[in-house]
Design an enzyme around this catalytic site. Structure first.
Site, PDB file in Angstrom:
ATOM      1  N   SER A 157       1.011  -1.071   0.025  1.00 39.27           N
ATOM      2  CA  SER A 157      -0.051  -0.065  -0.073  1.00 39.27           C
ATOM      3  C   SER A 157       0.752   1.442   0.081  1.00 39.27           C
ATOM      4  O   SER A 157       0.334   2.313  -0.528  1.00 39.27           O
ATOM      5  CB  SER A 157      -0.861   0.090   1.321  1.00 39.27           C
ATOM      6  N   THR A 158       2.008   1.318   0.779  1.00 40.39           N
ATOM      7  CA  THR A 158       2.863   2.361   0.532  1.00 40.39           C
ATOM      8  C   THR A 158       3.405   2.760  -0.833  1.00 40.39           C
ATOM      9  O   THR A 158       3.504   3.860  -1.410  1.00 40.39           O
ATOM     10  CB  THR A 158       3.947   2.288   1.694  1.00 40.39           C
ATOM     11  N   GLY A 186       8.116  -1.068  -0.531  1.00 39.72           N
ATOM     12  CA  GLY A 186       7.651  -0.858   0.923  1.00 39.72           C
ATOM     13  C   GLY A 186       8.523  -2.127   1.958  1.00 39.72           C
ATOM     14  O   GLY A 186       9.312  -2.833   1.188  1.00 39.72           O
ATOM     15  N   GLY A 221       7.638  -8.814   2.546  1.00 40.64           N
ATOM     16  CA  GLY A 221       7.070 -10.336   2.180  1.00 40.64           C
ATOM     17  C   GLY A 221       5.554 -10.390   2.852  1.00 40.64           C
ATOM     18  O   GLY A 221       5.018 -11.261   2.763  1.00 40.64           O
ATOM     19  N   GLY A 222       5.356  -9.341   3.659  1.00 48.03           N
ATOM     20  CA  GLY A 222       4.117  -9.204   3.866  1.00 48.03           C
ATOM     21  C   GLY A 222       2.904  -9.502   2.865  1.00 48.03           C
ATOM     22  O   GLY A 222       1.941  -9.904   3.150  1.00 48.03           O
ATOM     23  N   GLU A 244      10.375  -9.020  -5.623  1.00 52.50           N
ATOM     24  CA  GLU A 244      10.832  -7.948  -5.167  1.00 52.50           C
ATOM     25  C   GLU A 244      12.263  -7.685  -4.915  1.00 52.50           C
ATOM     26  O   GLU A 244      13.119  -6.886  -5.264  1.00 52.50           O
ATOM     27  CB  GLU A 244      10.125  -7.369  -3.771  1.00 52.50           C
ATOM     28  N   LYS A 304       6.895   0.981  10.900  1.00 49.11           N
ATOM     29  CA  LYS A 304       7.731   0.035  10.514  1.00 49.11           C
ATOM     30  C   LYS A 304       9.144   0.032  11.035  1.00 49.11           C
ATOM     31  O   LYS A 304       9.836  -0.784  10.747  1.00 49.11           O
ATOM     32  CB  LYS A 304       7.825   0.198   9.083  1.00 49.11           C
TER      33      LYS A 304
HETATM   34  O1  DER Z   1       5.304  -7.502   0.775  1.00 51.76           O
HETATM   35  C1  DER Z   1       6.229  -6.341   0.821  1.00 51.76           C
HETATM   36  O2  DER Z   1       7.314  -6.818   1.354  1.00 51.76           O
HETATM   37  C2  DER Z   1       5.560  -5.155   1.007  1.00 51.76           C
HETATM   38  O3  DER Z   1       6.760  -4.171   0.728  1.00 51.76           O
HETATM   39  C3  DER Z   1       4.715  -5.038   2.268  1.00 51.76           C
HETATM   40  O4  DER Z   1       4.945  -5.741   3.179  1.00 51.76           O
HETATM   41  C4  DER Z   1       4.660  -3.475   2.689  1.00 51.76           C
HETATM   42  O5  DER Z   1       3.290  -3.367   2.581  1.00 51.76           O
HETATM   43  P1  DER Z   1       2.801  -1.713   3.180  1.00 51.76           P
HETATM   44  O6  DER Z   1       3.357  -0.730   2.284  1.00 51.76           O
HETATM   45  O7  DER Z   1       1.185  -2.133   2.571  1.00 51.76           O
HETATM   46  O8  DER Z   1       2.753  -2.080   4.492  1.00 51.76           O
END
Ligand code: DER
Length: 231
Positions: free
Chosen positions: A30-31, A84, A103-104, A111, A129
């Site tokens: 999302s970021t 992100g 990896g979220g 990536e 974060k």
């Molecule tokens: O999957 C990832 O590594 C993404 O960068 C992610 O985990 C970060 O997501 P967010 O910007 O929605 O917190």
């Protein structure tokens, strides 16, 4: 965590560095989506760039923003990757500087390929974060039929593996590459580089979510500004 305003500031700051002719790696989450939105507006105003996505979702967002999309083997370099993270070490100790957990979004394999290939890799985050020491679970992308044996090896490394279940689908999350994800809890990770090399050597692991020494900068959006960390 983190407010949309903070994410927007981080994403827009990263997008501002993109000039005509840039090949930009687009991360997932999302970021980074805020950076993609900003790039879409710049492209509408005439910015000429090509984007290499890191997932089905980031490709979809780029196409929706009318950003010209290409692929890794059609470009001879990636100038800048914007991505992100789930956790970023925020203290100047050399051993952990710029250490991330990603990896979220279950997209960390592609990536890492794009982020590591780019001349410059900028992380965009909100303050939630930041951490002094990595302590979130580390995602592993694993070959589907290897998830049990990889889990055993993770336990030998004092980790606790959990197969990531999907929502909106029975069974586990399946990545863009057709693999599964094990979220591995190790507690506080004092030597991320050491754990990263141990995880890389486990047969059946496609990629782990420890990004150590890859990031060149982190842009931390806040509700009323932006903090930059250059590594
Ligand atoms: O999957 C990832 O590594 C993404 O960068 C992610 O985990 C970060 O997501 P967010 O910007 O929605 O917190």
């Amino acid at each position: 965590g983190g407010t949309d305003e903070a994410k927007r500031r981080a994403g827009e700051r990263a997008a501002r560095a993109v000039e005509d002719g840039t090949v930009v790696g687009l991360g997932t989450g999302s970021t980074t989506a805020c950076a993609i939105d900003a790039l879409g507006r710049a492209v509408a105003d005439g910015l000429e760039i090509r984007a290499v996505p890191t997932s089905f979702q980031s490709r979809r967002l780029a196409l929706e923003a009318d950003i010209p999309v290409t692929e890794l083997d059609a470009v001879d370099r990636i100038d800048l990757a914007i991505d992100g993270a789930d956790q970023v070490v925020d203290q100047p100790a050399a051993s952990a500087h710029g250490a991330l957990i990603k990896g979220g979004g279950a997209a960390h394999t592609r990536e890492k390929l794009i982020d590591a290939t780019a001349e410059r890799f900028v992380v965009v985050v909100d303050p939630s974060k930041l951490t002094d020491e990595l302590d979130r679970s580390v995602p592993l992308e694993v070959l589907p039929d290897a998830h049990s044996v990889v889990g055993d090896r993770v336990r030998e490394l004092s980790g606790e593996p959990t197969l990531r279940d999907a929502t909106g689908k029975d069974g586990p999350v399946v990545t863009d590459n057709g693999n599964l994800v094990l979220d591995c809890a190790f507690g506080a990770i004092s030597e991320p580089g050491d754990l990263a090399s141990r995880l890389s050597r486990i047969p059946g692991v496609v990629e782990h979510g420890l990004f150590v020494g890859l990031a060149d900068a982190t842009y931390v959006g806040t509700d009323d500004g932006l903090e930059v960390r250059e590594y």
